[in-house]
Write a protein that holds these residues in place. Structure first.
Motif, PDB file in Angstrom:
ATOM      1  N   PRO A 124      26.903  28.303  85.125  1.00 14.93           N
ATOM      2  CA  PRO A 124      25.775  28.546  85.521  1.00 14.93           C
ATOM      3  C   PRO A 124      24.828  27.818  85.410  1.00 14.93           C
ATOM      4  O   PRO A 124      24.735  26.692  84.552  1.00 14.93           O
ATOM      5  N   ARG A 125      23.598  27.381  86.181  1.00 10.25           N
ATOM      6  CA  ARG A 125      22.331  26.011  86.008  1.00 10.25           C
ATOM      7  C   ARG A 125      21.515  26.360  85.198  1.00 10.25           C
ATOM      8  O   ARG A 125      21.248  25.096  84.727  1.00 10.25           O
ATOM      9  N   HIS A 126      21.443  27.286  84.363  1.00 14.94           N
ATOM     10  CA  HIS A 126      20.537  27.563  83.409  1.00 14.94           C
ATOM     11  C   HIS A 126      19.028  27.296  84.058  1.00 14.94           C
ATOM     12  O   HIS A 126      18.157  26.862  83.476  1.00 14.94           O
ATOM     13  N   ALA A 127      18.600  27.342  84.943  1.00 13.62           N
ATOM     14  CA  ALA A 127      17.528  27.586  85.495  1.00 13.62           C
ATOM     15  C   ALA A 127      16.719  26.735  85.327  1.00 13.62           C
ATOM     16  O   ALA A 127      16.913  24.710  85.647  1.00 13.62           O
ATOM     17  N   LYS A 128      15.039  26.253  84.089  1.00 11.99           N
ATOM     18  CA  LYS A 128      14.711  25.621  84.200  1.00 11.99           C
ATOM     19  C   LYS A 128      15.093  24.173  83.183  1.00 11.99           C
ATOM     20  O   LYS A 128      15.057  23.173  82.448  1.00 11.99           O
ATOM     21  N   ALA A 129      15.867  25.655  82.460  1.00 14.54           N
ATOM     22  CA  ALA A 129      16.395  24.561  80.693  1.00 14.54           C
ATOM     23  C   ALA A 129      17.698  23.467  81.438  1.00 14.54           C
ATOM     24  O   ALA A 129      17.134  22.669  80.538  1.00 14.54           O
ATOM     25  N   GLY A 130      18.713  24.045  82.546  1.00 14.03           N
ATOM     26  CA  GLY A 130      19.409  23.237  82.531  1.00 14.03           C
ATOM     27  C   GLY A 130      18.800  22.203  83.651  1.00 14.03           C
ATOM     28  O   GLY A 130      19.385  20.980  83.345  1.00 14.03           O
ATOM     29  N   ASN A 131      17.492  21.768  84.072  1.00 16.57           N
ATOM     30  CA  ASN A 131      16.691  20.925  84.960  1.00 16.57           C
ATOM     31  C   ASN A 131      15.982  19.858  84.198  1.00 16.57           C
ATOM     32  O   ASN A 131      16.528  19.025  84.009  1.00 16.57           O
ATOM     33  N   LEU A 132      15.819  20.707  82.726  1.00 18.56           N
ATOM     34  CA  LEU A 132      15.458  20.074  81.189  1.00 18.56           C
ATOM     35  C   LEU A 132      16.509  19.612  80.433  1.00 18.56           C
ATOM     36  O   LEU A 132      16.635  17.906  80.940  1.00 18.56           O
ATOM     37  N   ASN A 133      17.462  20.158  80.549  1.00 23.07           N
ATOM     38  CA  ASN A 133      18.620  19.196  79.390  1.00 23.07           C
ATOM     39  C   ASN A 133      19.278  17.929  80.556  1.00 23.07           C
ATOM     40  O   ASN A 133      19.612  17.167  80.109  1.00 23.07           O
ATOM     41  N   SER A 134      18.848  18.205  82.089  1.00 19.18           N
ATOM     42  CA  SER A 134      19.716  16.852  82.936  1.00 19.18           C
ATOM     43  C   SER A 134      18.918  15.446  83.106  1.00 19.18           C
ATOM     44  O   SER A 134      19.308  14.961  82.488  1.00 19.18           O
ATOM     45  N   ALA A 135      17.324  16.066  82.265  1.00 20.95           N
ATOM     46  CA  ALA A 135      16.424  15.178  82.974  1.00 20.95           C
ATOM     47  C   ALA A 135      16.896  14.254  81.342  1.00 20.95           C
ATOM     48  O   ALA A 135      16.213  12.929  82.147  1.00 20.95           O
TER      49      ALA A 135
END
Length: 654
Positions: free
Chosen positions: A140-151
């Motif tokens: 899963p993409r993990h929503a906001k946490a995944g977004n921040l991890n990618s950045a």
């Protein structure tokens, strides 16, 4: 110590002592055991409330008002604006405000919705734009946490200012906060209040949380437990990256421990089954190596070193035994092909399924195939697997609310946090009841996920104070069950005359009233003129939300059921209108309480009920009705439109 804080400590101590006196008396002398079915739940609910009082008093015991940082702001900064499907103009309004932050920085829009039109708008405004690569950790993409991890892996600023898509920052937000990191190199996060500009004085949705973004966070700050709240916070990149590396190593180590345990079980089976002395000797030697490897792993020896040592022993045993076991290899290939090594979607990691390992370990494999199975388990732990390696995830992904989970991980690793009590960003609160309920449900679910997956009471690395501060927040979301009892007990008495206590005696009043009054005075002194009544109303009035959150979090963590993530609307009212399907329990409770009140008064008039008991429960019912009435106010509320974002911010406020 100021006179106010001395008063708070005196009131806190009195509140706990009077509460213990009252609840102890309730358990020991006043429970009406003949009506245990209502009496016991009531005294349990009162015990829950006493624990809640104790945790609140403990929080207030160290409440601190921090002075401004001494050091000048320094270091490179990335400003992250997280978004998924919020209106583009809303996101760009925040981005343009972020560009006006006075301290040198780079503004980034983190678009998890991958919208070309937002990318074009960002480019036209000179704002950096990021979206997640298609292959970022899979699902899963993990929503906001995944977004921040990618950045985090696509930027390089020493510090990160994280803003939700609607949070307009003050131009001086970095000047006010960066100094803390220079004052103390162990500070990992500086959290500022969340404040909403589209909320009027009445605030029937309870969006402003002046008690939390004030005394409570200041109290947690005194215990070094003020936590990241998802937005309006500055974080140290180094702390997050170290956290990610530690988490990565921990996952690999846990997988290695499980693999070695399964390997030892398989080799033990071969030792017992071996009829040939040569087989017994070789497997016994390998068994000794694996046992020592497990001890070394527990002592902190590197996974790679342990795995290489066992793999070498397996290779040596294979060379000796291969000539003796060729005939049995083909028969076991199917079982070896079903080796339980897989990608865990929840952790985004290569793991070994424990149930599958037990099945494999119990299988009747030939000696060579058993060695090959052990070798395959060790190969799954290799750290040089290229694009198959576990990703390093700095932001915690165990919960739909990544903020608290990440802060708790940082605290457990020895990092410090700061709560800076100054409004330095202004955002948009939900403008309708449906959106507010969705938001509160997500908060509760995420907090309870953390409690079930990583309970602070048993988490290594946290101080006693930090454990209790995190647990206090989690404990508060269990109040829905106590609320049901508090709503039911007066109804049972007024309608059926069933007493949950032995009598409404003088003993009851001399113990309960001082406890209740001191509690309320403590709230008044702590609040220092700030309105906290709305928060107290919603702690009871949202009881169906808290109960639903408990069930869904339990079903997700324990039963493995999926848990959805809903983004809070930032574009005005939900067009679907009042969510009658979500508030029927509160409305039903109000009707039942009203009917019970009429019946109780009628019973007194006709002489079939005790006047004192009816008076006590009438006051209780009226209080419950006043509290629950906030739901009707919220359902009727018509908030202002999101156009307030077009206004320019007018500086910071205290």
């Amino acid at each position: 110590m100021s006179a106010r804080f001395a008063t708070i400590r005196i009131l806190a101590l009195l509140s706990v002592l009077l509460g213990v006196n009252y609840v102890a008396w309730r358990w020991l002398e006043s429970v009406n055991w003949s009506a245990w079915w209502i009496a016991v739940p009531l005294v349990i609910a009162e015990t829950y409330s006493l624990i809640d009082t104790f945790l609140f008093c403990l929080t207030m015991w160290r409440a601190r008002e921090r002075p401004a940082p001494v050091s000048e702001p320094r270091g490179t900064v990335d400003v992250f604006i997280t978004t998924y499907d919020e209106p583009i103009e809303l996101v760009m309004t925040t981005a343009r405000a972020a560009q006006r932050i006075a301290y040198p920085h780079t503004t980034w829009i983190l678009d998890d919705g991958s919208r070309p039109e937002l990318e074009a708008a960002a480019r036209d405004a000179g704002v950096s734009y990021l979206t997640r690569p298609d292959d970022w950790t899979g699902k899963p993409r993990h929503a906001k946490a995944g977004n921040l991890n990618s950045a985090l892996f696509q930027t390089d600023g020493e510090f990160l200012l994280i803003l939700d898509a609607d949070q307009i920052p003050d131009p001086l937000i970095l000047h006010r906060t960066l100094g803390y990191f220079a004052d103390d190199h162990e500070v990992a996060v500086v959290q500022t209040p969340q404040w909403f500009m589209n909320v009027d004085e009445a605030d029937p949705l309870g969006a402003q949380a002046p008690l939390f973004y004030g005394p409570i966070q200041q109290g947690k700050d005194g215990w070094n437990a003020a936590f990241f709240c998802g937005s309006n916070a500055v974080l140290r990149r180094e702390a997050l990256m170290r956290l990610g590396i530690i988490g990565y190593v921990r996952e690999v180590t846990d997988s290695a421990a499980r693999a070695l345990r399964a390997s030892e079980t398989m080799i033990e089976a071969e030792v017992r089954a071996a009829a040939d002395p040569n087989l017994t000797r070789e497997f016994s030697a390998l068994q000794i190596v694996i046992r020592q490897a497990r001890r070394d792993l527990a002592a902190g020896v590197a996974v790679a070193e342990v795995a290489d040592r066992v793999r070498s022993a397996v290779d040596d045993a294979s060379r000796i035994l291969v000539a003796q076991d060729l005939a049995g290899i083909r028969a076991d290939l199917a079982e070896l092909g079903a080796l339980p090594i897989e990608h865990d979607a929840e952790l985004d990691a290569i793991v070994v399924d424990e149930a599958g390992l037990e099945t494999l370990a119990a299988s009747d494999l030939s000696p060579i195939t058993a060695l090959d199975a052990v070798r395959a388990l060790l190969d799954a732990l290799r750290l040089d697997r290229g694009d198959e390696a576990q990703p390093i995830l700095p932001m915690a992904t165990i919960s739909v609310t990544e903020d608290m989970a990440t802060a708790m991980q940082l605290h457990s690793q020895g990092w410090r946090s700061v709560y800076h009590h100054e409004i330095l960003a202004k955002g948009l609160a939900p403008e309708d009841l449906r959106t507010m309920l969705t938001q509160r449900l997500r908060w509760a679910q995420g907090t309870l996920q953390v409690m079930l997956r990583d309970n602070p009471l048993v988490k290594r690395g946290l101080s006693v104070g930090q454990r209790l501060m995190y647990f206090a927040t989690m404990w508060s979301y269990l109040s829905g069950f106590a609320a049901v009892v508090y709503l039911t007990a007066p109804v049972v008495y007024l309608v059926f005359g069933v007493l949950p206590v032995t009598a409404w005696s003088v003993d009851f009043f001399v113990r309960f009233l001082p406890y209740f009054i001191v509690n309320q005075v403590l709230f008044l002194v702590v609040a220092k003129g700030v309105r906290t009544w709305r928060g107290q109303q919603y702690s009871l009035a949202l009881f169906p939300v808290w109960i639903r959150a408990c069930w869904t979090a339990f079903a997700n963590v324990v039963l493995g059921r999926p848990l959805s993530f809903a983004v809070t609307r930032k574009d005005g009212r939900d067009p679907r209108g009042v969510p009658w399907g979500q508030i029927w329990p509160q409305l039903t409770a109000m009707v039942v309480l009203t009917v019970a009140l009429v019946i109780g008064v009628t019973r007194v008039i006709i002489g079939t009920a005790d006047g004192t008991g009816t008076l006590v429960n009438t006051a209780w019912v009226l209080y419950d009705l006043v509290v629950l009435s906030v739901i009707i106010q919220a359902a009727r509320y018509r908030g202002p439109a999101a156009r307030v974002l077009e206004k320019e911010p007018h500086g910071s406020e205290h």
